[in-house]
Each structure stands twice: as C-alpha cells, then as structure tokens.
Design a protein around this motif. Structure first.
Motif, PDB file in Angstrom:
ATOM      1  N   SER A 185       0.825  -1.204   0.000  1.00 30.40           N
ATOM      2  CA  SER A 185       0.000   0.000   0.000  1.00 30.40           C
ATOM      3  C   SER A 185       0.864   1.261   0.000  1.00 30.40           C
ATOM      4  O   SER A 185       0.438   2.315  -0.477  1.00 30.40           O
ATOM      5  CB  SER A 185      -0.937   0.016   1.217  1.00 30.40           C
ATOM      6  OG  SER A 185      -0.173  -0.021   2.425  1.00 30.40           O
ATOM      7  N   VAL A 186       2.072   1.135   0.542  1.00 31.24           N
ATOM      8  CA  VAL A 186       2.996   2.267   0.550  1.00 31.24           C
ATOM      9  C   VAL A 186       3.697   2.380  -0.797  1.00 31.24           C
ATOM     10  O   VAL A 186       3.782   3.460  -1.388  1.00 31.24           O
ATOM     11  CB  VAL A 186       4.038   2.120   1.686  1.00 31.24           C
ATOM     12  CG1 VAL A 186       5.118   3.192   1.567  1.00 31.24           C
ATOM     13  CG2 VAL A 186       3.347   2.219   3.040  1.00 31.24           C
ATOM     14  N   ILE A 187       4.188   1.230  -1.295  1.00 28.41           N
ATOM     15  CA  ILE A 187       4.898   1.249  -2.574  1.00 28.41           C
ATOM     16  C   ILE A 187       3.989   1.733  -3.698  1.00 28.41           C
ATOM     17  O   ILE A 187       4.413   2.487  -4.583  1.00 28.41           O
ATOM     18  CB  ILE A 187       5.442  -0.158  -2.881  1.00 28.41           C
ATOM     19  CG1 ILE A 187       6.558  -0.502  -1.884  1.00 28.41           C
ATOM     20  CG2 ILE A 187       5.969  -0.234  -4.322  1.00 28.41           C
ATOM     21  CD1 ILE A 187       7.146  -1.884  -2.072  1.00 28.41           C
ATOM     22  N   ASP A 188       2.739   1.347  -3.664  1.00 27.98           N
ATOM     23  CA  ASP A 188       1.798   1.712  -4.728  1.00 27.98           C
ATOM     24  C   ASP A 188       0.993   2.963  -4.381  1.00 27.98           C
ATOM     25  O   ASP A 188       0.092   3.350  -5.143  1.00 27.98           O
ATOM     26  CB  ASP A 188       0.835   0.547  -4.990  1.00 27.98           C
ATOM     27  CG  ASP A 188       1.568  -0.711  -5.457  1.00 27.98           C
ATOM     28  OD1 ASP A 188       2.630  -0.547  -6.106  1.00 27.98           O
ATOM     29  OD2 ASP A 188       1.112  -1.821  -5.145  1.00 27.98           O
ATOM     30  N   GLY A 189       1.301   3.575  -3.234  1.00 27.19           N
ATOM     31  CA  GLY A 189       0.489   4.691  -2.780  1.00 27.19           C
ATOM     32  C   GLY A 189       0.968   6.046  -3.279  1.00 27.19           C
ATOM     33  O   GLY A 189       1.843   6.159  -4.148  1.00 27.19           O
ATOM     34  N   GLY A 190       0.392   7.080  -2.670  1.00 30.36           N
ATOM     35  CA  GLY A 190       0.730   8.443  -3.050  1.00 30.36           C
ATOM     36  C   GLY A 190       2.064   8.885  -2.487  1.00 30.36           C
ATOM     37  O   GLY A 190       2.701   8.158  -1.714  1.00 30.36           O
ATOM     38  N   PRO A 191       2.500  10.088  -2.833  1.00 29.29           N
ATOM     39  CA  PRO A 191       3.835  10.548  -2.461  1.00 29.29           C
ATOM     40  C   PRO A 191       3.962  11.103  -1.047  1.00 29.29           C
ATOM     41  O   PRO A 191       5.037  11.528  -0.651  1.00 29.29           O
ATOM     42  CB  PRO A 191       4.098  11.655  -3.485  1.00 29.29           C
ATOM     43  CG  PRO A 191       2.745  12.241  -3.727  1.00 29.29           C
ATOM     44  CD  PRO A 191       1.790  11.070  -3.679  1.00 29.29           C
ATOM     45  N   ILE A 192       2.873  11.146  -0.287  1.00 29.29           N
ATOM     46  CA  ILE A 192       2.914  11.712   1.053  1.00 29.29           C
ATOM     47  C   ILE A 192       2.662  10.590   2.050  1.00 29.29           C
ATOM     48  O   ILE A 192       1.590   9.994   2.082  1.00 29.29           O
ATOM     49  CB  ILE A 192       1.861  12.825   1.212  1.00 29.29           C
ATOM     50  CG1 ILE A 192       2.063  13.898   0.135  1.00 29.29           C
ATOM     51  CG2 ILE A 192       1.915  13.441   2.600  1.00 29.29           C
ATOM     52  CD1 ILE A 192       0.950  14.923   0.065  1.00 29.29           C
ATOM     53  N   LEU A 193       3.677  10.269   2.867  1.00 27.96           N
ATOM     54  CA  LEU A 193       3.636   9.132   3.773  1.00 27.96           C
ATOM     55  C   LEU A 193       3.614   9.617   5.218  1.00 27.96           C
ATOM     56  O   LEU A 193       4.505  10.329   5.652  1.00 27.96           O
ATOM     57  CB  LEU A 193       4.860   8.235   3.552  1.00 27.96           C
ATOM     58  CG  LEU A 193       5.092   7.102   4.558  1.00 27.96           C
ATOM     59  CD1 LEU A 193       3.957   6.072   4.480  1.00 27.96           C
ATOM     60  CD2 LEU A 193       6.448   6.433   4.301  1.00 27.96           C
ATOM     61  N   SER A 194       2.578   9.213   5.953  1.00 28.00           N
ATOM     62  CA  SER A 194       2.487   9.551   7.376  1.00 28.00           C
ATOM     63  C   SER A 194       2.130   8.288   8.153  1.00 28.00           C
ATOM     64  O   SER A 194       1.733   7.273   7.581  1.00 28.00           O
ATOM     65  CB  SER A 194       1.433  10.642   7.611  1.00 28.00           C
ATOM     66  OG  SER A 194       0.157  10.208   7.140  1.00 28.00           O
ATOM     67  N   PHE A 195       2.317   8.369   9.462  1.00 27.62           N
ATOM     68  CA  PHE A 195       2.025   7.218  10.333  1.00 27.62           C
ATOM     69  C   PHE A 195       1.027   7.684  11.385  1.00 27.62           C
ATOM     70  O   PHE A 195       1.400   8.064  12.499  1.00 27.62           O
ATOM     71  CB  PHE A 195       3.309   6.696  10.972  1.00 27.62           C
ATOM     72  CG  PHE A 195       4.204   5.957  10.024  1.00 27.62           C
ATOM     73  CD1 PHE A 195       4.223   4.572  10.011  1.00 27.62           C
ATOM     74  CD2 PHE A 195       4.982   6.644   9.111  1.00 27.62           C
ATOM     75  CE1 PHE A 195       5.044   3.879   9.123  1.00 27.62           C
ATOM     76  CE2 PHE A 195       5.795   5.971   8.221  1.00 27.62           C
ATOM     77  CZ  PHE A 195       5.825   4.583   8.217  1.00 27.62           C
ATOM     78  N   ARG A 196      -0.215   7.662  11.013  1.00 26.75           N
ATOM     79  CA  ARG A 196      -1.258   8.107  11.918  1.00 26.75           C
ATOM     80  C   ARG A 196      -1.720   6.922  12.755  1.00 26.75           C
ATOM     81  O   ARG A 196      -2.080   5.876  12.219  1.00 26.75           O
ATOM     82  CB  ARG A 196      -2.435   8.684  11.127  1.00 26.75           C
ATOM     83  CG  ARG A 196      -1.995   9.863  10.255  1.00 26.75           C
ATOM     84  CD  ARG A 196      -3.122  10.435   9.442  1.00 26.75           C
ATOM     85  NE  ARG A 196      -2.657  11.564   8.621  1.00 26.75           N
ATOM     86  CZ  ARG A 196      -3.444  12.271   7.827  1.00 26.75           C
ATOM     87  NH1 ARG A 196      -4.742  11.991   7.743  1.00 26.75           N
ATOM     88  NH2 ARG A 196      -2.948  13.257   7.129  1.00 26.75           N
ATOM     89  N   ASN A 197      -1.675   7.134  14.067  1.00 26.02           N
ATOM     90  CA  ASN A 197      -2.019   6.062  15.004  1.00 26.02           C
ATOM     91  C   ASN A 197      -1.160   4.820  14.781  1.00 26.02           C
ATOM     92  O   ASN A 197      -1.594   3.692  14.996  1.00 26.02           O
ATOM     93  CB  ASN A 197      -3.503   5.702  14.882  1.00 26.02           C
ATOM     94  CG  ASN A 197      -4.391   6.892  15.197  1.00 26.02           C
ATOM     95  OD1 ASN A 197      -4.139   7.628  16.148  1.00 26.02           O
ATOM     96  ND2 ASN A 197      -5.444   7.073  14.393  1.00 26.02           N
ATOM     97  N   GLY A 198       0.092   5.057  14.367  1.00 21.65           N
ATOM     98  CA  GLY A 198       1.030   3.961  14.188  1.00 21.65           C
ATOM     99  C   GLY A 198       0.890   3.200  12.891  1.00 21.65           C
ATOM    100  O   GLY A 198       1.656   2.272  12.640  1.00 21.65           O
ATOM    101  N   GLN A 199      -0.058   3.567  12.062  1.00 21.04           N
ATOM    102  CA  GLN A 199      -0.281   2.867  10.809  1.00 21.04           C
ATOM    103  C   GLN A 199       0.201   3.728   9.643  1.00 21.04           C
ATOM    104  O   GLN A 199      -0.089   4.926   9.575  1.00 21.04           O
ATOM    105  CB  GLN A 199      -1.772   2.548  10.629  1.00 21.04           C
ATOM    106  CG  GLN A 199      -2.338   1.623  11.694  1.00 21.04           C
ATOM    107  CD  GLN A 199      -1.694   0.239  11.662  1.00 21.04           C
ATOM    108  OE1 GLN A 199      -1.493  -0.323  10.588  1.00 21.04           O
ATOM    109  NE2 GLN A 199      -1.374  -0.281  12.841  1.00 21.04           N
ATOM    110  N   ALA A 200       0.906   3.075   8.709  1.00 17.17           N
ATOM    111  CA  ALA A 200       1.405   3.790   7.538  1.00 17.17           C
ATOM    112  C   ALA A 200       0.244   4.117   6.610  1.00 17.17           C
ATOM    113  O   ALA A 200      -0.563   3.244   6.267  1.00 17.17           O
ATOM    114  CB  ALA A 200       2.439   2.945   6.809  1.00 17.17           C
ATOM    115  N   GLN A 201       0.168   5.393   6.225  1.00 20.10           N
ATOM    116  CA  GLN A 201      -0.865   5.837   5.299  1.00 20.10           C
ATOM    117  C   GLN A 201      -0.226   6.768   4.273  1.00 20.10           C
ATOM    118  O   GLN A 201       0.651   7.561   4.604  1.00 20.10           O
ATOM    119  CB  GLN A 201      -1.991   6.574   6.040  1.00 20.10           C
ATOM    120  CG  GLN A 201      -2.747   5.707   7.029  1.00 20.10           C
ATOM    121  CD  GLN A 201      -3.870   6.476   7.724  1.00 20.10           C
ATOM    122  OE1 GLN A 201      -4.062   7.671   7.481  1.00 20.10           O
ATOM    123  NE2 GLN A 201      -4.608   5.798   8.588  1.00 20.10           N
ATOM    124  N   THR A 202      -0.687   6.649   3.061  1.00 27.26           N
ATOM    125  CA  THR A 202      -0.178   7.535   2.016  1.00 27.26           C
ATOM    126  C   THR A 202      -1.305   8.407   1.492  1.00 27.26           C
ATOM    127  O   THR A 202      -2.479   8.041   1.559  1.00 27.26           O
ATOM    128  CB  THR A 202       0.438   6.748   0.849  1.00 27.26           C
ATOM    129  OG1 THR A 202      -0.576   5.960   0.215  1.00 27.26           O
ATOM    130  CG2 THR A 202       1.565   5.857   1.325  1.00 27.26           C
TER     131      THR A 202
END
Length: 741
Positions: A58-75
């Motif tokens: 989900s990170v490799i195929d995700g958008g260019p902005i990476l954050s870790f909200r509540n400990g979970q990687a989100q793009t």
C-alpha cells in the motif's frame, strides 16, 4: 626566590588556559564551518538498490505523502489537476531568491525541503521563504543518506535542522524528504525503518510523482516536459533551488507554471494537498453516509497547529529552549561564515610572507657566507689585545667548572670575571677552588642577571667585554674569533654562534635544528641588512664604552640581550654576526624547562620591542633598525608565529572537508621547503645532516609547543602580566668541546 617563582608560575596558569581556549575557539569555528560545508552537493548515496519485501504494498503503490497516523502507515495522493511544487537542497543565495520572485509573480506557493547547514548559513533567505507564504520541510542537516546511519546520527540530523529553522525563521516543521529519495516504489528495506522511526516521531515523509530532473541540466524544454504530469493527474513535482548551477531551472519555472495554469491546474503546498485530499475524502464519506473527518487526529498535518494557515499547516512556532538554541546556532554559524574566509585570506598572506622570508634568508645567507669566507675579506688589523670575559652565575655548580676550564684553553689573552649573583649552592667556592690565575670572582647579593653583567662591566680591565652564560663552554679559538670584528671602529657588538651541546635527545635535536637555522640563516640575513635584533646571552662581545653609553644592561625587560642590542643600534653602533665564534650551551632537557625558557624569551622580546617602539621614527643611520629590523622581528617572530597554529589547523580542516590529497601535498611541500632551508643552514655550519631526520616530528610536535608559548606570551603582554627570572635546572653534561662536530 623559589616561592616567588612558584607564585609567578601560578599566576600564569589562567593565561595558559586563556591561550588554549582561544585556540580551541578558533578551531571550533573552523570545524563548524567545515561541518556545514562537508557533504552538501558533494556526497554520494552510500548504497545501491535493495529489496523492498518489508515495505507494505500500500505504501509502494500509494501516493507521495507518507504519514504514520495512530502507528499505521498511510499515504496521500495529490488531488487531480493539482500540483505541489517542491524544491530540494536549498536555500541558495543565488537561485532561491530568483525562484521566490517567480513564485510571487505567479501567485504560486511552494514547499522547500531545506538542508540544515544551508539554513544556518543563509537564515535571511529562509525567513523570506516563510514570510512569502511558502512551506518548508527538512532535507537533513548535511544532505546525507540516512539509510545506513545510526539512530544517533539520524536524530542529530533532524534536531540540528529543526534548530536551524528555529533560529532562522522562528519555526519548526513536520515535513521531511530524504536526500536521494524519489517515488514511493523506491523505498527499500534499508530506508523503510528510517521512515517508520521518523513517522513515529510525527514526521510526514514526502516523495515525488514527477521529477523534472533539472539537476541534469537537460535544457529548459525537457525540464518542462519531464515536470508535466500525465492525464491531468495531481503530482508532487520536484525541482531544485540549490546543489548546483540552476539557471535552467529558473528559466523553466515561470513558463512551466503558466503552462500548467493554462491546462487548469492549481498549485498548493504539501500541507495544502493533504488538506484538500482530506476534504475530498470527507466529502466522499458524507456522500456514502459515513461520519466526517475519517482522516483527522493522530499526527495529521491537516490541522494548522501552531498558528499556521492552511498552506503552512506543517509549521510549528518555535519556543523556549529550541528557539534560543536555534538563534545561538545561527549566530555561531554567522561568526564562522565571517571568520573562516577572513582567516583563509589572512593565512594566505602569512603563508606568502613566510615563503618570501625563506627565499630571502636563503639568498642573503649565501651572499653573507660568500662575502665572509673569502681570502680578501678582513675586518681590519687583527685584534690581539686582552679582553674581559664576564660570566654571570647563579647556582651553577653543575656547569661553572666546565665553563671556566673551557676559557682556560683560550688562544686569546683574557681575564675572567665571575659574578656570583648570590648563589646558595657553592658556585663561588667551586670557581675559586679551580685556582686559575686569570679568574676573579665577585660576590654580590642576588639582584638578577642584568645587575651581575653590569657589575662585571664596571670591574672589567679592558675595552672589549665578552659576555657568556654560566652554563656555556667556549672552544679554544672562540674569543679570538669573536673579537676580530672590533677592528672596524663602527662595530659596537658582535653576536657569536651558539650551538646546542646536549643534542642527542629528541628535545635537544629539535633545539639543535632550531639553533642552526636561526644562527645560520636568520642572523646572516639580519647582519647583511644591518639590523641584528639580538646578541645571544650565551656568546656576545661589546665595546665597553658602547655598553656604558647606553646605560648598561637594562632591568626593564626579561630579554636584556635584545634590549641592549636595539639600544646600541639606536646609538649608531653596528652589530654584526661572527659565525666562526662558537659556544656550546646546555639547552633545556624537559618540555617544562623548555616552555619556561621560551616563554621568558618571547615575553622579554615583546617587552624590548615595546620599550624601543619609538625606533620606528628614528632618523638617519641609527634609525635603520626601526625602519627594517623592527618590522621584520614583529612580523616574523611575533605575528606570523601567532597565526602559524591556525595554518596547521586549516591544513587539517582542508584535509577533512575540502581536498585531502591536495592539502597533504601542500603541507608536504612546505615541509620540503623548510627541509631545504635547514639542510642549507647545516651545510653552511658544517653540521651533520642526520639530525634533519627529526624535522618532520619537530613540525608536528615541537613547533606547536613554540607557537603556544608565543600565544601565551602575547596574552600575558596584553593582560599586563609581569614575569620574574626563572632559574633553569642544569645537568652540566655539556663539557669542553673537542671540535665542531
């Protein structure tokens, strides 16, 4: 006297500490400057491509902005027909202001990922970036690849950049872009832990969708083409405002913005893109019957924490310790930015002056040697009349017998006057017990060496007086050679050739090299220029009338030999060097003793120069020392040696931060020049070359000590300190010389 000397030494300790702190401060400034310049634009990524099996799809195929909200990687992706202009590697004093002007003219914001070292060097530009409404992020402090760095290094890179931002613009930021990063599909097993760690600390990592590749300088049209998203997609677009020549970037940017606006694109910052994406998702959620705000909370940047507006939501107002430490960092860098270039220019001048002096010494020393060592040269009719030899002695029981026995072998008629300056070790009794018929021992209360010499001059029977130290021995022919220049009625004093007798130790060998170079190059040069600064206390001869005319040996300074030499110049007497008159002296055998002796010499020389400062305005022949000698002594015996340690520090700085090979070659070249000069001096004095093997080590150790001694002396002089005579411990190991080897 022992108690007084100990008290005087105790008073000098703060000055020694001050001298060392001054050198440490300058060294720290240079190291700070080197650290700021070390890696920006000059480093390389330390690893090659690696696997990414640990990175979520989900990170490799995700958008260019990476954050870790509540400990979970989100793009997060940039919304359609939206561009987040990002600029890396700045600020730069040439290109960043031009890019800011283009952004302002087109009413477009940008997100600048700044290198901390550049921020601290150009805080005003950073302030302009923020004031214009742009957003800033961290690009590390030294532009280093964090993938293989320790946790401590990563923490330091981030913290130092935050401090730089706080000091420059009063803010911190939660945006981060790693050097050498690109799209999210380039995240691998080495870099992923770094992003996770920083995400846990509240950082949002920003990648790119579209790379202009402007750093390749492919031309304006290609930069525009490569920066253009396809199919109306939104994009985080990468440009550079530093790290190289960016004129093509500047030319392309304005055209690119106009082109994209014409296509219906809008421009925002990274925080603006996040907010817009959150709003779109919230709207979609409401349309699907979900509760709004599904992406809020945690470490989200959609909230304008710290008072920022929507386009600068990543900014936080710096307060407290962070703010003050940041300002201190910026101030320290400002000092380094002014100090190091200034030092570089000053040291270049010093370097050229020193090299010029070496050249002048070689030329004049050869001329002096050829002039004095020809059959045609003569001082005049041979001096055969008796002379008086004055030996001041204070607690010289180890040496006085050897000194007097060497004088007993003199080929020139002499009377010997031993002035015992209140010795408590039986020096007087030893001198008397030798039973030498031409020796007179005069006892006086302890009053110091100048008083002892003056007492000897008053009691001298002859018109020429030879002065020597109580730990020195003469060769049989020394006195005869020393007095021959007095055949010239204009000569008032003669400097002899002092040699180190105890040269078979490391410290002795270093001093031997120094003495040979000093006597065979320096004194030859000064002799030809008619501005000899010092008659050495170990071996010198004077016209008695000249000594009395200038008031005798002065007690105003600790360098009575330099003092009286300058005084005789100012009275119009000529002072010359007689290379063939050799004296063998016992040099200090320990670093502590050496420091004490050279400290007194340096400080006494400064006292004598200051006392005779009016010689600079003396007229006629008697003003030659002031016009020529005084500037030479001040420049080459005080000013350049004071700066010399910085030359070594600057060399190390250059080896570490600029060009190791070139800096090492430059240092070796200077060492080579000094070695050539020393070898020539040894040749003139017919000394054995084997001692020159110690010269590289001398440059690394002994020379540094001499520089610190001089700096210590300068600080003592500037702070108004005063010194007493300090008796050096002698061993008496220098016996009557058998020859000149």
């Amino acid at each position: 006297m022992t108690r007084a000397a100990g008290k005087a030494a105790a008073l000098q300790k703060p000055r020694v500490i001050l001298a060392l702190l001054l050198l440490l401060a300058l060294t720290s400034v240079m190291l700070l400057d080197g650290y700021l310049r070390a890696e920006v634009g000059g480093d390389e990524r330390v690893r090659s491509n690696a696997s990414s099996s640990k990175v979520p799809d989900s990170v490799i195929d995700g958008g260019p902005i990476l954050s870790f909200r509540n400990g979970q990687a989100q793009t997060t992706s940039v919304p359609e027909k939206t561009i987040a202009l990002t600029f890396d590697d700045g600020p730069n004093p040439t290109w960043t202001p031009q890019i800011l002007k283009i952004l302002e003219e087109n009413d477009v914001p940008g997100t600048f990922f700044l290198v901390g070292s550049m921020v601290s060097r150009y805080p005003g530009i950073v302030n302009d970036v923020v004031d214009q409404g742009n957003e800033v992020g961290i690009h590390t402090f030294t532009h280093v690849d964090l993938s293989y760095q320790s946790d401590a290094r990563i923490k330091r890179e981030m913290a130092q950049t935050q401090l730089a931002l706080a000091g420059a613009a009063g803010i911190t930021t939660t945006l981060f872009r790693a050097p050498y990063s690109s799209e999210t599909d380039a995240i691998d097993n080495y870099s992923w832990p770094v992003y996770k760690k920083l995400g846990a600390e509240g950082y949002t990592s920003v990648f790119v969708d579209t790379d202009s590749d402007d750093w390749k300088r492919p031309g304006v049209s290609k930069i525009i083409k490569w920066a253009t998203p396809s199919k109306n997609k939104g994009a985080s677009v990468l440009f550079h405002d530093a790290g190289g020549e960016r004129s093509q970037t500047v030319k392309a940017l304005g055209t690119y913005i106009k082109k994209m606006k014409a296509k219906g694109y809008t421009f925002t910052t990274i925080s603006g893109a996040i907010q817009q994406a959150d709003s779109d998702e919230s709207a979609d959620g409401q349309a699907a019957g979900q509760a709004p705000g599904g992406r809020q909370g945690g470490q989200g940047l959609g909230q304008a924490a710290g008072g920022g507006n929507g386009l600068q939501a990543a900014h936080r107002t710096a307060t407290g310790t962070t703010l003050y430490e940041g300002k201190a960092l910026v101030a320290a860098v400002a000092v380094a930015e002014w100090t190091v270039p200034g030092l570089a220019v000053g040291l270049a001048v010093v370097g050229f002056a020193v090299m010029g002096r070496f050249g002048m010494m070689l030329i004049l020393a050869r001329r002096h040697y050829r002039k004095r060592n020809t059959r045609r040269f003569s001082w005049g009719p041979a001096i055969t009349r008796p002379v008086s030899v004055i030996v001041p002695a204070y607690n010289e029981k180890e040496c006085i017998a050897n000194t007097l026995k060497s004088l007993a072998q003199s080929t020139h008629p002499i009377e010997i006057i031993v002035v015992d300056d209140g010795s408590t070790d039986g020096t007087k009794e030893i001198a008397e017990a030798l039973g030498m018929p031409n020796v007179r021992v005069i006892r006086q209360e302890n009053a110091g060496k100048p008083a002892a010499l003056n007492n000897g001059v008053r009691n001298a029977s002859y018109d020429i007086v030879v002065m020597m130290d109580g730990d020195t021995v003469f060769e049989a022919d020394t006195v005869r050679q020393l007095v021959q220049p007095f055949a010239d009625p204009g000569v008032g004093a003669v400097a002899g050739n002092a040699k180190v007798g105890n040269r078979n130790t490391i410290i002795g060998a270093w001093q031997h090299i120094e003495y040979v170079m000093g006597f065979n190059l320096d004194r030859r040069m000064y002799d030809l220029l008619r501005c000899m600064p010092t008659i050495p206390g170990a071996i010198g001869a004077f016209r008695r009338e000249a000594v009395l005319a200038v008031g005798g040996m002065s007690e105003d300074t600790l360098a009575e030999d330099t003092d009286i030499t300058i005084a005789m110049h100012r009275e119009g007497w000529r002072v010359v060097y007689q290379e063939h008159a050799k004296a063998w002296t016992e040099a200090p055998g320990s670093l502590k003793q050496l420091w004490s002796q050279r400290y007194r010499w340096s400080y006494g020389t400064m006292q004598a120069l200051w006392k005779h400062r009016k010689s600079l305005t003396d007229k006629g022949p008697s003003g030659r020392f002031g016009r020529v000698g005084m500037p030479l002594v001040v420049i080459f015996q005080i000013v350049t040696p004071v700066f010399a340690p910085l030359i070594d520090v600057f060399t190390v700085y250059s080896m570490i931060f600029i060009d190791f090979k070139a800096s090492l070659l430059a240092w070796l070249a200077v060492l080579g020049i000094q070695l050539v000069c020393a070898a020539y001096a040894f040749r003139l004095d017919r000394e054995k070359y084997r001692y020159l093997l110690m010269m590289p080590l001398q440059q690394l150790a002994y020379r540094q000590m001499m520089y610190l001694v001089l700096i210590h002396s300068c600080i003592t002089a500037l702070t108004g300190g005063r010194l007493r005579w300090q008796k050096l411990k002698r061993t008496g190991e220098v016996g009557t010389p058998a020859g000149t080897s």
